[in-house]
Each structure stands twice: as C-alpha cells, then as structure tokens.
Write a protein that holds these residues in place. Structure first.
Motif, PDB file in Angstrom:
ATOM      1  N   PHE A  29      34.105 -15.199 -33.527  1.00  0.00           N
ATOM      2  CA  PHE A  29      33.953 -16.615 -32.374  1.00  0.00           C
ATOM      3  C   PHE A  29      35.107 -16.955 -31.896  1.00  0.00           C
ATOM      4  O   PHE A  29      35.162 -17.418 -30.710  1.00  0.00           O
ATOM      5  CB  PHE A  29      33.112 -17.727 -33.285  1.00  0.00           C
ATOM      6  N   ALA A  30      36.091 -17.178 -32.958  1.00  0.00           N
ATOM      7  CA  ALA A  30      37.390 -18.020 -32.435  1.00  0.00           C
ATOM      8  C   ALA A  30      38.117 -16.998 -31.384  1.00  0.00           C
ATOM      9  O   ALA A  30      39.194 -17.493 -30.992  1.00  0.00           O
ATOM     10  CB  ALA A  30      38.264 -17.933 -33.565  1.00  0.00           C
ATOM     11  N   GLN A  31      37.813 -15.879 -31.236  1.00  0.00           N
ATOM     12  CA  GLN A  31      38.589 -14.932 -30.143  1.00  0.00           C
ATOM     13  C   GLN A  31      38.289 -15.480 -28.904  1.00  0.00           C
ATOM     14  O   GLN A  31      38.912 -15.121 -28.019  1.00  0.00           O
ATOM     15  CB  GLN A  31      37.941 -13.520 -30.344  1.00  0.00           C
ATOM     16  N   SER A  32      37.059 -15.967 -28.591  1.00  0.00           N
ATOM     17  CA  SER A  32      36.562 -16.438 -27.259  1.00  0.00           C
ATOM     18  C   SER A  32      36.507 -18.045 -27.039  1.00  0.00           C
ATOM     19  O   SER A  32      36.171 -18.225 -26.130  1.00  0.00           O
ATOM     20  CB  SER A  32      35.193 -15.864 -26.983  1.00  0.00           C
ATOM     21  N   VAL A  33      36.360 -18.731 -28.195  1.00  0.00           N
ATOM     22  CA  VAL A  33      36.251 -20.184 -28.206  1.00  0.00           C
ATOM     23  C   VAL A  33      37.436 -20.812 -28.813  1.00  0.00           C
ATOM     24  O   VAL A  33      37.747 -20.394 -29.693  1.00  0.00           O
ATOM     25  CB  VAL A  33      34.857 -20.489 -28.962  1.00  0.00           C
ATOM     26  N   PRO A  34      37.864 -21.773 -27.978  1.00  0.00           N
ATOM     27  CA  PRO A  34      39.000 -22.677 -28.352  1.00  0.00           C
ATOM     28  C   PRO A  34      38.782 -23.161 -30.051  1.00  0.00           C
ATOM     29  O   PRO A  34      37.565 -23.253 -30.139  1.00  0.00           O
ATOM     30  CB  PRO A  34      39.183 -23.875 -27.435  1.00  0.00           C
ATOM     31  N   GLN A  35      39.992 -23.366 -30.672  1.00  0.00           N
ATOM     32  CA  GLN A  35      39.787 -23.893 -32.166  1.00  0.00           C
ATOM     33  C   GLN A  35      40.175 -25.097 -32.229  1.00  0.00           C
ATOM     34  O   GLN A  35      41.206 -25.720 -31.554  1.00  0.00           O
ATOM     35  CB  GLN A  35      40.752 -23.039 -32.976  1.00  0.00           C
ATOM     36  N   TYR A  36      39.783 -26.088 -33.044  1.00  0.00           N
ATOM     37  CA  TYR A  36      40.000 -27.625 -32.797  1.00  0.00           C
ATOM     38  C   TYR A  36      40.004 -27.868 -34.393  1.00  0.00           C
ATOM     39  O   TYR A  36      39.209 -27.719 -35.192  1.00  0.00           O
ATOM     40  CB  TYR A  36      38.874 -28.328 -32.266  1.00  0.00           C
ATOM     41  N   LYS A  37      41.223 -28.648 -34.696  1.00  0.00           N
ATOM     42  CA  LYS A  37      41.598 -29.119 -35.984  1.00  0.00           C
ATOM     43  C   LYS A  37      41.473 -30.301 -35.837  1.00  0.00           C
ATOM     44  O   LYS A  37      42.259 -31.395 -35.290  1.00  0.00           O
ATOM     45  CB  LYS A  37      42.796 -28.923 -36.554  1.00  0.00           C
ATOM     46  N   PRO A  38      40.271 -30.981 -36.775  1.00  0.00           N
ATOM     47  CA  PRO A  38      40.134 -32.595 -36.756  1.00  0.00           C
ATOM     48  C   PRO A  38      41.329 -33.161 -37.173  1.00  0.00           C
ATOM     49  O   PRO A  38      42.073 -33.002 -38.288  1.00  0.00           O
ATOM     50  CB  PRO A  38      38.874 -32.638 -37.826  1.00  0.00           C
ATOM     51  N   GLU A  39      41.500 -34.296 -36.548  1.00  0.00           N
ATOM     52  CA  GLU A  39      42.835 -35.052 -36.967  1.00  0.00           C
ATOM     53  C   GLU A  39      42.448 -35.749 -38.568  1.00  0.00           C
ATOM     54  O   GLU A  39      41.491 -35.871 -38.984  1.00  0.00           O
ATOM     55  CB  GLU A  39      42.643 -36.355 -36.105  1.00  0.00           C
ATOM     56  N   PRO A  40      43.748 -36.062 -38.910  1.00  0.00           N
ATOM     57  CA  PRO A  40      43.372 -36.443 -40.601  1.00  0.00           C
ATOM     58  C   PRO A  40      42.868 -37.865 -40.689  1.00  0.00           C
ATOM     59  O   PRO A  40      43.161 -38.575 -39.768  1.00  0.00           O
ATOM     60  CB  PRO A  40      45.020 -36.776 -41.102  1.00  0.00           C
ATOM     61  N   PRO A 326      39.750 -36.982 -30.619  1.00  0.00           N
ATOM     62  CA  PRO A 326      39.191 -35.950 -29.561  1.00  0.00           C
ATOM     63  C   PRO A 326      39.066 -34.778 -30.331  1.00  0.00           C
ATOM     64  O   PRO A 326      38.074 -33.928 -30.042  1.00  0.00           O
ATOM     65  CB  PRO A 326      40.390 -36.093 -28.711  1.00  0.00           C
ATOM     66  N   GLN A 327      39.824 -34.078 -31.144  1.00  0.00           N
ATOM     67  CA  GLN A 327      39.692 -32.796 -31.642  1.00  0.00           C
ATOM     68  C   GLN A 327      38.714 -32.892 -32.878  1.00  0.00           C
ATOM     69  O   GLN A 327      38.032 -31.773 -32.670  1.00  0.00           O
ATOM     70  CB  GLN A 327      41.137 -32.728 -32.480  1.00  0.00           C
ATOM     71  N   ALA A 328      38.395 -33.814 -33.486  1.00  0.00           N
ATOM     72  CA  ALA A 328      37.244 -33.892 -34.352  1.00  0.00           C
ATOM     73  C   ALA A 328      35.996 -33.784 -33.515  1.00  0.00           C
ATOM     74  O   ALA A 328      35.009 -33.157 -33.708  1.00  0.00           O
ATOM     75  CB  ALA A 328      37.255 -34.961 -35.097  1.00  0.00           C
TER      76      ALA A 328
END
Length: 435
Positions: A29-40, A326-328
């Motif tokens: 899935f990560a190969q085609s969809v952006p990855q998002y790291k939620p803010e602390p 926004p990342q979350a």
C-alpha cells in the motif's frame, strides 16, 4: 464521543503498530499511497452527521479505535443532525476553529475551498489504488482541479413501498414512469393509503425528491455555461406534475425534514416514499414491525419525459487548514479508506453508504438482499446538483438557499402557480449566478 487513547509501546516488539499498518510505512500500500506520521501528542476531533443505521456508526467507531490503537492518536467524534451539519461546518470555516475533520453534504465544500486543506496527493493515490473515484463524487470534492475533500459516500435514494398495498390498489408491480406513479398515487389515496414525499428542508429527502421532479421533466437550474434557465416550459410542466402528485400525499409534507417520512412510513401512515435503505432496516430490526419489513420493497425512481435523472446525496470528509495536526488527519483518512476498514464500514452500513471508489463495488453487501439492488449503483448514477453547469460556490449557494425545494413545494401546495414558482426561482437563482 471519544475513542480513548491506548498506550503505544515504542521500539522492539511494541507496536509494529503504525509501521505495520497500510498508509504509514512499508507494504504494498505504501508503494502507491503517501505515508503520514502523526505529530507528537496529536489528537483529532471529527464532526459527522447523526447515523440512521446504528451498525454504520459502530463500524466507523471500531475502525477509529483500530487507528487509535495503532498510532496513539485520540479521535473525538461528535454528531449533529443532518440539517445542522451545514451551518456548523460553515461557522467553523469562518471563525477558523472547531473540528479538524467534518463530513459535509453535496457541494458544501465549494462554499469555502480556501479554508480547506489541499488533499490531492492522498486522494489521487487512493483513486489509483482502488479503481478510481466515481466522477460525480470526485466533482463534489474538487475545486480548480484540486481535491479539497475526500469523497466519502453516496447515500442511495430509492422508492420504498408497501408491496401488498400497491397490489391492493390494482398494480401488479410498481410503475417505472412518472405517469404511472401519479395513477398509483390516486389509487392508493382512494384506499386510504396515501403516499408521502418530503417537500420541506430535508437535506437528503427534500433535495432528492424535488430535484427529481424538476429533472425528470427536463428542467434544470442552469445550462452548461451557468446561465439560469430554470424558468422554462419543462420546469412548468414539472411543477404542474408536482401539484397533481401532491393531491395523493398525506397532509403536511411541506414541513417534513429528513426524519419525518421515515416516521410516517413506519407508523403505517403512508404507503410510498423515497428514502435510503435505512427505512427498510428500521422495520427489519424492530420485532414489532416484522410483518411490515416483509412487505417492504424498493425500486429506483420512476423515469419521466426528461429521462432517468436522480439527485443522490453525497457526503465528503474535509480537513480544515486550521488543524494543528494535519499529518495525523491525513493518516486517519488514509487508514479509514484502506480496504479492510472501508469494506467493514460499507458492510456495517448495510448498503446505506455506497462506495465512492470503484473497487469497493464488489462488496458482498450489494447482493446480500434484493432490497439493496436500487442502492448499489448510487455513486455510478448520481447527477450532481449543479446540473448542467459546473459545481462551485454558486451551485453550493443555490442548494444551501433551497431554491429548487422551495419552488417545487410552492407549486405543489398551491402557494404559487407553477409559472409564479418558476419565475421566483429564476429571480433567486439569478442573484446567485450573477453575483
């Protein structure tokens, strides 16, 4: 309602958590969809409409709990009535505070596109992975070629009727054209089983029915160049039809909101209405209404001289620019659209929420009950409310101002002649489209 935060173990065997989940890191899935790291320390608040199918809400909450368990991001989910979502979202957009994510109706997002996050990267990737967005849903969610919302669901609208009463009125099957519907209405009224369609400010049922009346006879608010053309012979013919059909209704439908036709139908006061599949399940899940549930049938809206034409209610999820996380928020939406979660939600809705991504049309819910059939292609068949012009601030304002609904209701109830109602609608629409 709050989905509680669970402690997330860090490192080692502690949650492979976010790293094991699609949309965060690793995997196909990560190969085609952006990855998002939620803010602390991120937390989210989402505002959605009140559910008509309890299991739909439960499925969304269960998916949200999975997200919280994987990320540690707490998600508070608030609910408002269907009619209150639009003003609540508009206030949040204007004041710059409130929920991070909101579920809006139709082209509401077009009223404040500059207040919403550009989510094109994720929305485009989801479309690429899951067979593409249905065009109508995509149109509602885009402004100036960019996604300002995620097309979330189409809430199918279909005729719901009491089969035994229709047969008792002399019809072996439900009519498939507008002329037949009028004749059926007269026969049912004579049997003390009137029909009832929403003519009030019901976000779903009022808009769906009144736009169908207009479009089924070839009328429309604007042409493809956004010129106001609602005051036309086709519109007048539609309003004359509405006046005749109204004579077969139970009294009071001009004041109905989205809940009223459900209540009247389940109380046995009306024989025919237009609604989501939730109406069928309200009877099916109530032991006291078991006999009624067996008697309920569904079918698509009758076709008029203007051809097949249905407004189907759509809902999209918007992220406001003012969000602190926004990342979350993007991570949450990515997770909720991933196949395990999206299929579970569609399944939980029992066909109430039709998919907006084509790959999910294979969900087994659509063939699990014959009464689901009219709802299965809601996203494929929908006609956007701005027809036949483009969607944007003007179409959104025209719908928010209830121009079509008021016009049909005024003519149907005799408050104005069809000609007067069409002329008044033209004046109201012109102020918006020329503004």
């Amino acid at each position: 309602m709050t989905i509680s935060r669970r402690n997330v173990l860090l490192g080692g065997a502690g949650l492979a958590g976010a790293s094991a989940l699609p949309g965060f890191t690793g995997g196909a899935f990560a190969q085609s969809v952006p990855q998002y790291k939620p803010e602390p320390g991120a937390s989210l608040r989402m505002l959605r409409w009140s559910p008509f199918i309890k299991a739909e809400e439960e499925a969304w909450l269960a998916n949200t709990k999975k997200f919280t368990e994987a990320t540690g991001v707490e998600v508070r989910i608030d609910k408002e009535s269907w009619e209150d979502i639009r003003p609540k979202a508009a206030v949040a957009a204007n004041v710059g505070s409130g929920p991070d994510i909101v579920w809006v109706w139709f082209d509401d997002a077009q009223q404040y596109p500059d207040k919403l996050m550009d989510v094109t990267d994720l929305a485009t990737a989801l479309g690429g992975k899951y067979g593409g967005w249905y065009p109508g849903n995509e149109a509602y969610a885009k402004a100036n070629g960019r996604f300002i919302a995620f097309p979330l669901a189409t809430i199918g609208n279909a005729i719901c009727y009491r089969d035994s009463w229709v047969k008792d009125a002399g019809f072996s099957q439900f009519p498939n054209d507008t002329k037949g519907l009028l004749e059926l209405g007269k026969a049912l009224k004579a049997k003390n089983h009137p029909m009832g369609f929403t003519l009030g400010h019901g976000v779903g049922d009022g808009n769906n029915f009144c736009h169908w009346v207009l479009w089924s006879h070839g009328g429309k608010m604007v042409d493809d160049k956004s010129k106001v053309v609602i005051n036309s012979p086709e519109t007048v013919a539609a309003l004359r039809y509405a006046r005749e059909l109204y004579q077969t209704f139970i009294p009071g439908t001009e004041s109905w909101l989205d809940v009223n036709n459900n209540r009247a139908f389940l109380a046995g006061e009306i024989s025919v209405t237009a609604n989501g599949v939730s109406l069928y399940y309200a009877a099916k899940n109530d032991p006291k209404l078991a006999d009624m549930a067996k008697d309920i049938k569904t079918t698509n809206m009758p076709v008029g001289p203007g051809g097949p034409a249905e407004l189907t209610q759509t809902t999209s999820a918007c992220i406001f620019k003012y969000t602190k996380y926004p990342q979350a928020a993007l991570a949450y939406m990515s997770f909720m659209f991933d196949a395990p979660q999206m299929n579970a939600w569609i399944q939980g809705s029992s066909g109430y929420c039709c998919q907006t991504l084509k790959a999910f049309a294979s969900n087994p819910i659509w063939t699990s009950d014959p009464n689901h059939a009219p709802y299965a292609k809601a996203s494929e068949l929908l006609r956007p409310n701005g027809y036949s012009g483009p969607l944007g601030p003007q179409s959104a304002a025209a719908m928010a101002d209830w121009i079509v609904v008021d016009m049909v209701a005024e003519a149907a109830t005799g408050q104005r002649t069809p000609e007067e109602a069409a002329k008044r609608a033209e004046m109201r629409a012109s102020r918006i489209y020329r503004g």
